[in-house]
Design a protein around this motif. Structure first.
Motif, short mmCIF file in Angstrom:
data_model
loop_
_atom_site.label_atom_id
_atom_site.label_comp_id
_atom_site.label_asym_id
_atom_site.label_seq_id
_atom_site.Cartn_x
_atom_site.Cartn_y
_atom_site.Cartn_z
N GLY A 1 -15.48 46.33 -49.17
CA GLY A 1 -16.42 47.14 -48.41
C GLY A 1 -16.59 46.63 -47.00
N LYS B 1 -15.34 48.68 -43.53
CA LYS B 1 -16.38 49.23 -42.68
C LYS B 1 -15.78 49.53 -41.30
CE LYS B 1 -20.96 48.13 -40.85
NZ LYS B 1 -22.07 47.14 -40.83
N ASN B 2 -16.06 50.69 -40.78
CA ASN B 2 -15.51 51.14 -39.49
C ASN B 2 -14.00 51.33 -39.54
OD1 ASN B 2 -18.12 51.03 -38.38
ND2 ASN B 2 -17.85 48.87 -37.83
N ASN C 1 -22.23 47.71 -47.46
CA ASN C 1 -21.45 47.60 -46.22
C ASN C 1 -21.35 48.93 -45.48
OD1 ASN C 1 -20.20 44.72 -46.29
ND2 ASN C 1 -19.92 45.49 -48.38
N ASP C 2 -22.27 49.86 -45.81
CA ASP C 2 -22.32 51.17 -45.14
C ASP C 2 -21.08 52.01 -45.38
OD1 ASP C 2 -24.87 50.60 -44.08
OD2 ASP C 2 -23.98 49.61 -42.34
N ILE C 3 -20.53 51.91 -46.58
CA ILE C 3 -19.43 52.79 -46.99
C ILE C 3 -20.04 53.99 -47.70
CG2 ILE C 3 -17.31 53.02 -48.31
CD1 ILE C 3 -17.02 51.03 -46.06
#
Length: 289
Positions: A181, A185-186, A220-222
């Motif tokens: 993750g 990210k990004n 992880n902002d997924i």
């Protein structure tokens, strides 16, 4: 937060699978820092024991000659190649090691001291791992002390995408889910497939396992739209994972490596992670302990 990878590079940088995997996999290069790491190869007549450079002037001469003749030119060419491919110059660093501990132990030492997010190895990765389990000190490092993710790139194919994250409920597999993750990210060009291989059709623990792994990845902002869940039934997890990775052309397979120390070399190579290491082709294997 920037990602920082330690990328092992040999004098044959132009065939470096580690460099090419990193280049092909990542698109957000302004957030990726690379330290290219060159270890002066040990001569065939050197023992696996650490070299006492003060007592071995011949070794010092060999090390300096190899560094200047092979190491420095290879690293300069590798840097220029990365810069020409879009990596910012201030994001690519170079580091040399005298190799007195041996290739594997120098990479372990640098990885732990430098707090890198992963150590990336190329085509020599498998032979290095075989070296690690061939002597008692390295065996201990591999199974008890390794505290960072290792990526081993086995003839990675440029067109492959996405990461297959294998989860079995162990803490190691949860850490590899978090690692995947973080690294994705990004990187919207890659999605994550969570795979759980059951030994029979009941698979009673899958829901709990996926719940924990999803929490690690989403931290992880997924987004949900980038995560797929898959359950397969098999008595041979390694073979099933390798088939899934090849059939769907994943760029990487991420798996947790058990903390338990096998008692014999036969048992070491019977573990799922090392079966996959020996069988994977066209992709990278991400190992977390």
């Amino acid at each position: 937060m920037d990602k920082h990878l330690l990328v092992a590079v040999s004098d044959e940088f132009h065939t470096s699978q580690s460099l090419r995997f990193v280049h092909d996999f990542f698109t957000s290069r302004e957030e990726l820092k690379l330290t290219l790491f060159y270890v002066v190869p040990r001569r065939p007549d050197w023992r696996l024991d650490p070299i006492n450079l003060e007592a071995n002037p011949e070794a010092i001469i060999h090390i300096e000659e190899d560094k200047q003749v092979h190491g420095v030119p290879a690293m300069e060419k590798a840097k220029e190649w990365l810069h020409s491919m879009g990596f910012p110059k201030d994001q690519v660093l170079v580091k040399f090691s005298h190799g007195k501990l041996g290739t594997v132990k120098e990479i372990v030492k640098e990885s732990e001291e430098g707090l890198y997010d992963a150590a990336v190895l190329g085509r020599r990765g498998l032979s290095w791992f075989e070296e690690m389990v061939s002597d008692s000190v390295s065996h201990r490092i591999l199974w008890e002390e390794l505290s960072f993710p290792i990526w081993i790139c086995r003839n990675p194919q440029k067109e492959r995408k996405n990461v297959l994250v294998c989860v079995d409920g162990s803490e190691e597999s949860m850490r590899v889910a978090d690692h995947a993750g973080f690294m994705l990210k990004n990187e919207p060009g890659h999605d994550i497939t969570l795979l759980h291989v059951c030994s029979d059709d009941r698979c009673i623990d899958a829901e709990e396992i996926f719940g924990r792994a999803l929490a690690e990845i989403k931290a992880n902002d997924i987004g949900d739209d980038r995560i797929t869940i898959k359950v397969l039934t098999s008595s041979n997890p390694a073979r099933t994972i390798l088939h899934e990775a090849d059939s769907n052309k994943y760029a990487a397979v991420a798996i947790g490596r058990t903390s338990h120390k096998p008692s014999t070399l036969k048992h070491i190579f019977a573990t799922t992670s090392l079966k996959i290491l020996r069988g994977i082709e066209g992709a990278a294997l991400w190992l977390c302990k």
